[in-house]
Design an enzyme around this catalytic site. Structure first.
Site, mmCIF file in Angstrom:
data_model
loop_
_atom_site.group_PDB
_atom_site.id
_atom_site.type_symbol
_atom_site.label_atom_id
_atom_site.label_comp_id
_atom_site.label_asym_id
_atom_site.label_seq_id
_atom_site.Cartn_x
_atom_site.Cartn_y
_atom_site.Cartn_z
ATOM 1 N N HIS A 68 -51.935 -2.763 1.827
ATOM 2 C CA HIS A 68 -52.882 -1.692 2.519
ATOM 3 C C HIS A 68 -52.000 -0.365 2.357
ATOM 4 O O HIS A 68 -52.399 0.661 2.515
ATOM 5 C CB HIS A 68 -53.039 -2.139 4.019
ATOM 6 N N ASP A 112 -68.401 -0.362 3.427
ATOM 7 C CA ASP A 112 -68.290 -1.549 3.000
ATOM 8 C C ASP A 112 -69.810 -2.322 3.101
ATOM 9 O O ASP A 112 -70.434 -2.134 3.843
ATOM 10 C CB ASP A 112 -67.414 -2.757 3.872
ATOM 11 N N ASP A 143 -74.307 0.292 0.505
ATOM 12 C CA ASP A 143 -73.632 0.142 -0.763
ATOM 13 C C ASP A 143 -72.707 1.219 -1.232
ATOM 14 O O ASP A 143 -73.405 2.222 -1.312
ATOM 15 C CB ASP A 143 -74.907 -0.192 -1.776
ATOM 16 N N GLY A 144 -71.401 0.906 -1.294
ATOM 17 C CA GLY A 144 -70.725 1.992 -1.806
ATOM 18 C C GLY A 144 -70.986 2.655 -3.038
ATOM 19 O O GLY A 144 -70.635 3.924 -3.141
ATOM 20 N N ASP A 162 -61.088 -0.059 -2.172
ATOM 21 C CA ASP A 162 -60.358 -1.283 -1.881
ATOM 22 C C ASP A 162 -61.435 -2.657 -1.877
ATOM 23 O O ASP A 162 -61.933 -2.936 -0.750
ATOM 24 C CB ASP A 162 -59.860 -0.972 -0.414
ATOM 25 N N PRO A 169 -69.703 -8.790 -5.529
ATOM 26 C CA PRO A 169 -70.317 -7.322 -5.070
ATOM 27 C C PRO A 169 -69.434 -6.254 -5.733
ATOM 28 O O PRO A 169 -69.647 -5.202 -5.851
ATOM 29 C CB PRO A 169 -70.239 -7.480 -3.732
HETATM 30 N N1 SPD Z 1 -57.358 -11.332 -5.885
HETATM 31 C C1 SPD Z 1 -57.850 -10.664 -4.578
HETATM 32 C C2 SPD Z 1 -58.162 -9.104 -4.825
HETATM 33 C C3 SPD Z 1 -58.450 -8.433 -3.493
HETATM 34 C C4 SPD Z 1 -58.093 -6.979 -3.405
HETATM 35 N N2 SPD Z 1 -58.797 -6.681 -2.054
HETATM 36 C C5 SPD Z 1 -58.272 -7.140 -1.009
HETATM 37 C C6 SPD Z 1 -58.709 -6.361 0.334
HETATM 38 C C7 SPD Z 1 -57.748 -6.169 1.267
HETATM 39 N N3 SPD Z 1 -58.201 -4.994 2.172
#
Ligand code: SPD
Length: 287
Positions: A68, A112, A143-144, A162, A169
């Site tokens: 993050h 999201d 839907d982003g 992210d 999706p």
């Molecule tokens: N292999 C998992 C990849 C996931 C990436 N996104 C994670 C979300 C965290 N906010």
């Protein structure tokens, strides 16, 4: 060789990578099948709570800070003055929390597709959701891809993608059409940053993403590797793409301010991540 007792361990088998990763669990806390994906929650013995989406590890209490912080701070600090930020995906709200640590940010809109992810996070990762009620934040479920397609031209400073892996999706977030929408919506000098999988395991995808970003018209790229203990190989990355101009350092004094509230990120980490390892440099230069 000992076999893992499946009632005591969660294992993500990553067949595409020929690897698997396990965490010792105390119990299953929850499970919901949303219209988009299956979301599961476990209490682990050593990593706090664990969110799984469609069988893949997403977040644990203990180590989500690597991801993050690295998807948020380098991009926001490489921009001279980011005011308007959009997060596509990010339903657990950990990225939103990091973005709101930047005092100059005036609006953050998170889109999201799956409300179930946020409901689960509110319940099992309340610390990630602690800034959701910040007056600068808007949390939407939609839907982003469509959101970015419809966004007004030159209205956003930083777009953070992210998402999940490029299947289900998350798939439509890794293509030319989506990158074109992001480019149009960014102001000149604006930055798109996207989670770009493991440089060790998924280099062809990473090279493809970088090529697609350049081919739609982004001017300059940076791919930053960082540790992510629960994802395949333990090495993960984010890729930054800048509109209209090349990257030109980052705001180091502000990076040190952010570092007062971070677990991993600081200006030294940012500099280190910009030093591309040779195996990555060779793969990027080959094309
Ligand atoms: N292999 C998992 C990849 C996931 C990436 N996104 C994670 C979300 C965290 N906010």
């Amino acid at each position: 060789m000992a076999n893992l007792d499946q009632s005591k361990w969660f294992t993500e088998i990553s067949d595409r990578d020929g690897s698997a990763f396990s965490l010792r669990i105390n119990k299953k806390l929850d499970e919901k099948q949303s219209p988009f994906q299956k979301v599961e929650m476990f209490e682990t013995r050593d990593f706090g709570n664990l969110m799984i989406i469609d069988g893949c590890t997403m977040v644990t209490t203990r180590e989500n800070f690597f991801y993050h912080e690295m998807i948020s701070h380098p991009a926001l600090l490489a921009h001279p003055n980011p005011k308007n930020v959009v997060i596509i995906g990010g339903g657990d709200c950990g990225t939103l929390r990091e973005v709101l640590k930047h005092p100059g940010v005036e609006t953050v809109t998170q889109i999201d597709i799956d409300e179930v992810v946020t409901q689960m996070s509110l319940k099992y990762f309340p610390e990630l959701c602690e800034s959701n009620n910040d007056a600068r934040a808007t949390v939407m479920f939609d839907d982003g891809i469509k959101y970015m397609r419809d966004a007004a031209g030159e209205s956003i400073d930083v777009v953070i993608v992210d998402g999940t892996d490029p299947v289900g999706p998350g798939e439509g977030l890794f293509n030319h059409a989506f990158y074109t929408s992001c480019l149009n919506a960014l102001r000149p000098g604006g930055i798109l940053v996207q989670q770009s999988e493991s440089p060790l395991m998924h280099m062809p995808l990473l090279v493809e993403m970088r090529e697609a970003m350049l081919s739609v018209g982004f001017n300059d790229l940076q791919t930053l590797p960082f540790p992510q203990p629960i994802y395949p190989s333990g090495l993960w990355s984010v890729t930054l793409a800048r509109k209209s101009q090349a990257f030109n350092g980052f705001r180091e004094a502000d990076a040190e301010q952010v570092a007062q509230q971070s677990e991993y990120y600081n200006s030294g980490i940012h500099h280190g991540a910009l030093a591309t390892p040779n195996f990555m440099k060779r793969a990027f230069d080959k094309k």
